[in-house]
Design a protein around this motif. Structure first.
Motif, PDB file in Angstrom:
ATOM      1  N   THR A  44       4.155 -33.218-126.191  1.00 48.48           N
ATOM      2  CA  THR A  44       3.271 -32.154-126.665  1.00 48.48           C
ATOM      3  C   THR A  44       2.287 -31.741-125.575  1.00 48.48           C
ATOM      4  O   THR A  44       2.092 -30.549-125.309  1.00 48.48           O
ATOM      5  CB  THR A  44       2.501 -32.612-127.918  1.00 48.48           C
ATOM      6  N   SER A  45       1.664 -32.723-124.936  1.00 48.06           N
ATOM      7  CA  SER A  45       0.682 -32.397-123.897  1.00 48.06           C
ATOM      8  C   SER A  45       1.355 -31.809-122.653  1.00 48.06           C
ATOM      9  O   SER A  45       0.813 -30.890-122.030  1.00 48.06           O
ATOM     10  CB  SER A  45      -0.156 -33.611-123.522  1.00 48.06           C
ATOM     11  N   ILE A  46       2.536 -32.289-122.310  1.00 48.87           N
ATOM     12  CA  ILE A  46       3.254 -31.749-121.154  1.00 48.87           C
ATOM     13  C   ILE A  46       3.642 -30.290-121.410  1.00 48.87           C
ATOM     14  O   ILE A  46       3.489 -29.440-120.524  1.00 48.87           O
ATOM     15  CB  ILE A  46       4.490 -32.610-120.821  1.00 48.87           C
ATOM     16  N   ASP A  47       4.119 -29.995-122.610  1.00 48.68           N
ATOM     17  CA  ASP A  47       4.443 -28.605-122.950  1.00 48.68           C
ATOM     18  C   ASP A  47       3.222 -27.712-122.752  1.00 48.68           C
ATOM     19  O   ASP A  47       3.329 -26.609-122.209  1.00 48.68           O
ATOM     20  CB  ASP A  47       4.937 -28.492-124.394  1.00 48.68           C
ATOM     21  N   TYR A  48       2.066 -28.194-123.181  1.00 46.12           N
ATOM     22  CA  TYR A  48       0.833 -27.419-123.027  1.00 46.12           C
ATOM     23  C   TYR A  48       0.484 -27.223-121.547  1.00 46.12           C
ATOM     24  O   TYR A  48       0.165 -26.116-121.116  1.00 46.12           O
ATOM     25  CB  TYR A  48      -0.330 -28.087-123.764  1.00 46.12           C
ATOM     26  N   LEU A  49       0.551 -28.291-120.764  1.00 45.43           N
ATOM     27  CA  LEU A  49       0.229 -28.192-119.339  1.00 45.43           C
ATOM     28  C   LEU A  49       1.184 -27.237-118.626  1.00 45.43           C
ATOM     29  O   LEU A  49       0.780 -26.455-117.764  1.00 45.43           O
ATOM     30  CB  LEU A  49       0.263 -29.567-118.676  1.00 45.43           C
TER      31      LEU A  49
ATOM     32  N   MET B 279      -2.722 -45.715-129.697  1.00 46.27           N
ATOM     33  CA  MET B 279      -4.060 -45.199-129.671  1.00 46.27           C
ATOM     34  C   MET B 279      -4.041 -43.675-129.517  1.00 46.27           C
ATOM     35  O   MET B 279      -4.763 -42.966-130.204  1.00 46.27           O
ATOM     36  CB  MET B 279      -4.847 -45.835-128.537  1.00 46.27           C
ATOM     37  N   TYR B 280      -3.201 -43.152-128.622  1.00 45.75           N
ATOM     38  CA  TYR B 280      -3.162 -41.708-128.394  1.00 45.75           C
ATOM     39  C   TYR B 280      -2.611 -40.982-129.618  1.00 45.75           C
ATOM     40  O   TYR B 280      -3.108 -39.933-129.995  1.00 45.75           O
ATOM     41  CB  TYR B 280      -2.335 -41.370-127.154  1.00 45.75           C
ATOM     42  N   GLU B 281      -1.564 -41.545-130.216  1.00 50.65           N
ATOM     43  CA  GLU B 281      -0.996 -40.925-131.413  1.00 50.65           C
ATOM     44  C   GLU B 281      -1.997 -40.942-132.560  1.00 50.65           C
ATOM     45  O   GLU B 281      -2.085 -39.996-133.335  1.00 50.65           O
ATOM     46  CB  GLU B 281       0.298 -41.618-131.806  1.00 50.65           C
TER      47      GLU B 281
ATOM     48  N   ASP C 190      15.351 -38.485-122.008  1.00 49.79           N
ATOM     49  CA  ASP C 190      14.566 -37.254-121.999  1.00 49.79           C
ATOM     50  C   ASP C 190      15.392 -36.009-121.709  1.00 49.79           C
ATOM     51  O   ASP C 190      14.858 -34.919-121.592  1.00 49.79           O
ATOM     52  CB  ASP C 190      13.438 -37.355-120.950  1.00 49.79           C
ATOM     53  N   VAL C 191      16.691 -36.175-121.607  1.00 49.41           N
ATOM     54  CA  VAL C 191      17.571 -35.054-121.302  1.00 49.41           C
ATOM     55  C   VAL C 191      18.195 -34.553-122.609  1.00 49.41           C
ATOM     56  O   VAL C 191      18.800 -35.330-123.349  1.00 49.41           O
ATOM     57  CB  VAL C 191      18.704 -35.458-120.329  1.00 49.41           C
TER      58      VAL C 191
ATOM     59  N   LEU D  23       6.953 -40.133-124.608  1.00 54.02           N
ATOM     60  CA  LEU D  23       6.663 -40.309-126.024  1.00 54.02           C
ATOM     61  C   LEU D  23       6.327 -38.948-126.614  1.00 54.02           C
ATOM     62  O   LEU D  23       6.020 -38.002-125.889  1.00 54.02           O
ATOM     63  CB  LEU D  23       5.501 -41.289-126.202  1.00 54.02           C
ATOM     64  N   GLU D  24       6.381 -38.824-127.927  1.00 53.46           N
ATOM     65  CA  GLU D  24       6.189 -37.522-128.571  1.00 53.46           C
ATOM     66  C   GLU D  24       4.845 -36.883-128.212  1.00 53.46           C
ATOM     67  O   GLU D  24       4.782 -35.690-127.936  1.00 53.46           O
ATOM     68  CB  GLU D  24       6.350 -37.638-130.081  1.00 53.46           C
ATOM     69  N   TYR D  25       3.772 -37.656-128.232  1.00 53.34           N
ATOM     70  CA  TYR D  25       2.467 -37.077-127.904  1.00 53.34           C
ATOM     71  C   TYR D  25       2.426 -36.615-126.447  1.00 53.34           C
ATOM     72  O   TYR D  25       1.774 -35.630-126.115  1.00 53.34           O
ATOM     73  CB  TYR D  25       1.317 -38.040-128.215  1.00 53.34           C
TER      74      TYR D  25
END
Length: 75
Positions: A45-50, A1-3, A72-73, A40-42
């Protein structure tokens, strides 16, 4: 749903970051995001922004990281 609704999801993340920055103001508070079962990829993206905001940080749980095979490493 988020993707599927990525732009809407990212807009909500932007609103969330903005509100948190406003509410925290000059207080010495940092909201941290903890890894759990692999981002997950989305989410990346949001974590990078935060994390562009000084009001957000990342807490790295090495137990969670080990449990998911260090997915994730970056090596």
């Amino acid at each position: 749903m988020y993707e599927r609704n990525l732009n809407m999801y990212l807009d909500c993340c932007k609103q969330f970051r903005s509100l948190c920055e406003k509410w925290i103001g000059n207080a010495n508070i940092i909201i941290t995001i903890e890894n759990t079962d692999g981002f997950l990829e989305y989410e990346k993206t949001s974590i990078d922004y935060l994390l562009e905001s000084p009001k957000f940080g990342l807490t790295w749980d090495i137990g969670h990281s080990k449990a998911i095979g260090e997915t994730d490493v970056q090596i």
